[in-house]
Enzyme design. Structure first.
Site, PDB file in Angstrom:
ATOM      1  N   HIS A  69       0.846  -1.200   0.000  1.00 21.85           N
ATOM      2  CA  HIS A  69       0.000   0.000   0.000  1.00 21.85           C
ATOM      3  C   HIS A  69       0.884   1.254   0.000  1.00 21.85           C
ATOM      4  O   HIS A  69       0.661   2.193   0.758  1.00 21.85           O
ATOM      5  CB  HIS A  69      -0.943   0.014   1.208  1.00 21.85           C
ATOM      6  CG  HIS A  69      -1.776  -1.221   1.314  1.00 21.85           C
ATOM      7  ND1 HIS A  69      -3.105  -1.269   0.962  1.00 21.85           N
ATOM      8  CD2 HIS A  69      -1.462  -2.474   1.718  1.00 21.85           C
ATOM      9  CE1 HIS A  69      -3.568  -2.501   1.154  1.00 21.85           C
ATOM     10  NE2 HIS A  69      -2.587  -3.251   1.610  1.00 21.85           N
ATOM     11  N   TYR A 339       4.125  -5.649   9.629  1.00 15.38           N
ATOM     12  CA  TYR A 339       4.053  -4.186   9.571  1.00 15.38           C
ATOM     13  C   TYR A 339       5.243  -3.578  10.320  1.00 15.38           C
ATOM     14  O   TYR A 339       5.799  -2.563   9.904  1.00 15.38           O
ATOM     15  CB  TYR A 339       2.745  -3.655  10.178  1.00 15.38           C
ATOM     16  CG  TYR A 339       1.502  -3.951   9.369  1.00 15.38           C
ATOM     17  CD1 TYR A 339       1.454  -5.029   8.494  1.00 15.38           C
ATOM     18  CD2 TYR A 339       0.364  -3.167   9.482  1.00 15.38           C
ATOM     19  CE1 TYR A 339       0.309  -5.313   7.763  1.00 15.38           C
ATOM     20  CE2 TYR A 339      -0.784  -3.433   8.750  1.00 15.38           C
ATOM     21  CZ  TYR A 339      -0.811  -4.519   7.893  1.00 15.38           C
ATOM     22  OH  TYR A 339      -1.949  -4.799   7.164  1.00 15.38           O
TER      23      TYR A 339
HETATM   24  C1  HEM Z   1      -0.439 -11.901   6.315  1.00 15.75           C
HETATM   25  C2  HEM Z   1      -1.174 -10.937   5.791  1.00 15.75           C
HETATM   26  C3  HEM Z   1      -0.667  -9.527   5.556  1.00 15.75           C
HETATM   27  C4  HEM Z   1       0.606  -9.056   5.457  1.00 15.75           C
HETATM   28  C5  HEM Z   1       1.910  -9.843   5.568  1.00 15.75           C
HETATM   29  C6  HEM Z   1       0.518  -7.634   5.237  1.00 15.75           C
HETATM   30  C7  HEM Z   1       1.611  -6.796   5.080  1.00 15.75           C
HETATM   31  C8  HEM Z   1       1.558  -5.429   5.056  1.00 15.75           C
HETATM   32  C9  HEM Z   1       2.690  -4.538   5.136  1.00 15.75           C
HETATM   33  C10 HEM Z   1       4.140  -4.982   5.216  1.00 15.75           C
HETATM   34  C11 HEM Z   1       2.244  -3.264   5.111  1.00 15.75           C
HETATM   35  C12 HEM Z   1       3.054  -1.976   5.222  1.00 15.75           C
HETATM   36  C13 HEM Z   1       3.084  -1.519   6.695  1.00 15.75           C
HETATM   37  C14 HEM Z   1       3.878  -0.270   6.974  1.00 15.75           C
HETATM   38  O1  HEM Z   1       4.986  -0.085   6.447  1.00 15.75           O
HETATM   39  O2  HEM Z   1       3.389   0.561   7.781  1.00 15.75           O
HETATM   40  C15 HEM Z   1       0.808  -3.348   4.999  1.00 15.75           C
HETATM   41  C16 HEM Z   1      -0.018  -2.264   4.922  1.00 15.75           C
HETATM   42  C17 HEM Z   1      -1.370  -2.355   4.884  1.00 15.75           C
HETATM   43  N1  HEM Z   1      -2.141  -3.489   4.960  1.00 15.75           N
HETATM   44 FE1  HEM Z   1      -1.491  -5.369   5.098  1.00 15.75          FE
HETATM   45  N2  HEM Z   1      -0.801  -7.257   5.216  1.00 15.75           N
HETATM   46  C18 HEM Z   1      -1.558  -8.394   5.401  1.00 15.75           C
HETATM   47  C19 HEM Z   1      -2.931  -8.476   5.438  1.00 15.75           C
HETATM   48  C20 HEM Z   1      -3.764  -7.397   5.375  1.00 15.75           C
HETATM   49  C21 HEM Z   1      -5.198  -7.452   5.522  1.00 15.75           C
HETATM   50  C22 HEM Z   1      -5.999  -8.706   5.807  1.00 15.75           C
HETATM   51  C23 HEM Z   1      -5.638  -6.164   5.388  1.00 15.75           C
HETATM   52  C24 HEM Z   1      -7.023  -5.582   5.479  1.00 15.75           C
HETATM   53  C25 HEM Z   1      -8.139  -6.173   5.380  1.00 15.75           C
HETATM   54  C26 HEM Z   1      -4.504  -5.317   5.168  1.00 15.75           C
HETATM   55  C27 HEM Z   1      -4.546  -3.958   4.991  1.00 15.75           C
HETATM   56  C28 HEM Z   1      -3.457  -3.125   4.914  1.00 15.75           C
HETATM   57  C29 HEM Z   1      -3.551  -1.697   4.756  1.00 15.75           C
HETATM   58  C30 HEM Z   1      -4.822  -0.875   4.642  1.00 15.75           C
HETATM   59  C31 HEM Z   1      -2.244  -1.210   4.744  1.00 15.75           C
HETATM   60  C32 HEM Z   1      -1.805   0.238   4.586  1.00 15.75           C
HETATM   61  C33 HEM Z   1      -1.719   0.840   5.975  1.00 15.75           C
HETATM   62  C34 HEM Z   1      -1.194   2.256   5.913  1.00 15.75           C
HETATM   63  O3  HEM Z   1      -1.816   3.087   5.235  1.00 15.75           O
HETATM   64  O4  HEM Z   1      -0.175   2.509   6.553  1.00 15.75           O
HETATM   65  N3  HEM Z   1      -3.384  -6.094   5.169  1.00 15.75           N
HETATM   66  N4  HEM Z   1       0.408  -4.657   4.963  1.00 15.75           N
END
Ligand code: HEM
Length: 360
Positions: A69, A339
């Site tokens: 994202h 995260y």
């Molecule tokens: C094992 C499953 C998942 C992994 C490994 C993963 C991994 C990540 C990572 C590495 C980031 C960046 C975080 C940062 O640098 O602050 C991220 C951001 C994000 N993830 Fe996931 N994610 C997973 C599942 C999900 C699910 C299930 C959702 C929502 C239903 C989701 C929604 C988001 C959103 C909205 C962001 C952006 C947050 C922001 O604006 O800082 N993710 N994710």
């Protein structure tokens, strides 16, 4: 007369330093091994948070940006609870009249230069901070359920979706093998193909997908999932419009809408019935589960992510206030760990000054 015999020497065992040194060295080795294990430097077959984030990066990290994202914009406003929310949970956010919110709207994917209108997944992350200093962080997506049930499934999906250098597309054989092992992902693929695209971040619904527990004033617990349902009416974004839209289409639309006034979403909380899966975000709950509007989110302004307050926030969804608790969903735990890894990588790059435009 002979002189008295000298006092016997004290036992010698405690004077030699070696056993103590060996014990300390052993302890240090064990600690180092534990850190290496947790950090993912040993145990090649074990799925660790760094390996998950490596798979997201796909060998092409964008320094200073979120690893997922990556393209987004900071937003801010407030949350006002409804009267019925106070009955569902004793969390402070449902008992004080208004809570300040700072968040981030984004698109799915790791490329910070991706085309807004081509992004199948759109996202909303929020940080609500109540007057007693407690925080509720969320990160929600426009899909109604996750593709897979486990972190291992997500890792396999990332590897299977990686473009084949020869064709620029995922290898069909690898994708077929992935779907055979994780058949739940077929539901997600069907959603991605068939669900209508909305025309704006403002008229998109964002779903939490993981289950949590709400705890009320009497200590009674219920499993819930939540989503943010837009008050702005749905308008579709057709194929041709998607094709010709500006690269920053969603950003431009957001600016235009905010100039007209604040944007609103209802926080809709869905209660699980006995037997509903509460540790598997790939399975939607039946449509007839009780739903409650727990309040209204109002977003009033935005700022670029390079200079806005959301840049240095980790929207870790396991940060919840008293009155809301986690479920045993393994995806939730994996998210917290991944995260943190992404956050530390991007913060380190930003601090070192090699984050490029992410800091401008
Ligand atoms: C094992 C499953 C998942 C992994 C490994 C993963 C991994 C990540 C990572 C590495 C980031 C960046 C975080 C940062 O640098 O602050 C991220 C951001 C994000 N993830 Fe996931 N994610 C997973 C599942 C999900 C699910 C299930 C959702 C929502 C239903 C989701 C929604 C988001 C959103 C909205 C962001 C952006 C947050 C922001 O604006 O800082 N993710 N994710």
């Amino acid at each position: 007369m002979s002189s008295p015999p000298p006092d016997p020497l004290p036992p010698t065992t405690s004077t030699a330093p070696w056993p103590a040194l060996v014990a300390i060295a052993t302890l240090l080795l064990v600690l180092a091994a534990a850190f290496a294990w947790v950090g993912g430097w040993i145990g090649r077959d074990r799925l660790t948070a760094p390996r998950l984030v490596d798979a997201i990066e796909g060998g092409k990290p964008y320094p200073g940006f979120r690893r997922a994202h990556s393209k987004g914009v900071c937003v801010a406003g407030y949350f006002e609870p409804s009267a019925q929310a106070a009955r569902l949970s004793r969390a402070r956010v449902f008992h004080q009249p208004r809570t300040a919110v700072q968040g981030r709207l984004s698109i799915g994917g790791a490329d910070p230069h991706a085309l807004d209108a081509q992004a199948r997944v759109r996202s909303l992350a929020l940080l609500l901070k109540t007057d007693d200093g407690q925080e509720w962080r969320m990160a929600m997506n426009s899909f109604p359920f996750f593709a897979v049930a486990t972190p291992a499934g997500f890792h396999a999906q990332l590897l299977a979706s990686r473009p084949d250098p020869a064709t620029g597309k995922p290898d069909p054989a690898r994708m077929a093998a992935f779907l055979a092992e994780y058949p739940e992902a077929k539901r997600f693929q069907a959603w991605a193909k068939s669900a209508a695209w909305s025309s704006s971040w403002a008229n998109t619904a964002y779903n939490g997908v993981n289950a949590f527990r709400f705890i009320d004033a009497a200590g009674r617990e219920r499993f819930v999932r939540w989503s943010m349902q837009p008050q702005a009416p749905f308008e579709p974004l057709g194929d041709a419009e998607r094709e010709h839209a500006d690269a920053d289409y969603l950003h431009e639309d957001l600016q235009a809408r905010l100039q007209q006034g604040p944007l609103r979403w209802n926080l809709v909380v869905t209660e699980a019935a006995a037997g509903d899966p509460v540790d598997d975000p790939s399975q939607a709950w039946p449509e007839d589960r009780p739903q409650h509007v727990a309040g209204v989110l109002v977003l009033e302004r935005s700022q670029p992510q390079a200079t806005g307050p959301c840049r240095d926030v980790n929207y870790d969804p396991t940060v919840v206030p008293e009155g809301i608790a986690l479920s045993d969903d393994p995806i939730l735990a994996a998210r917290a760990a991944a995260y943190a890894v992404s956050f530390h990588r991007r913060e380190r790059e930003t601090a070192r000054g090699d984050a490029g435009e992410a800091t401008r």
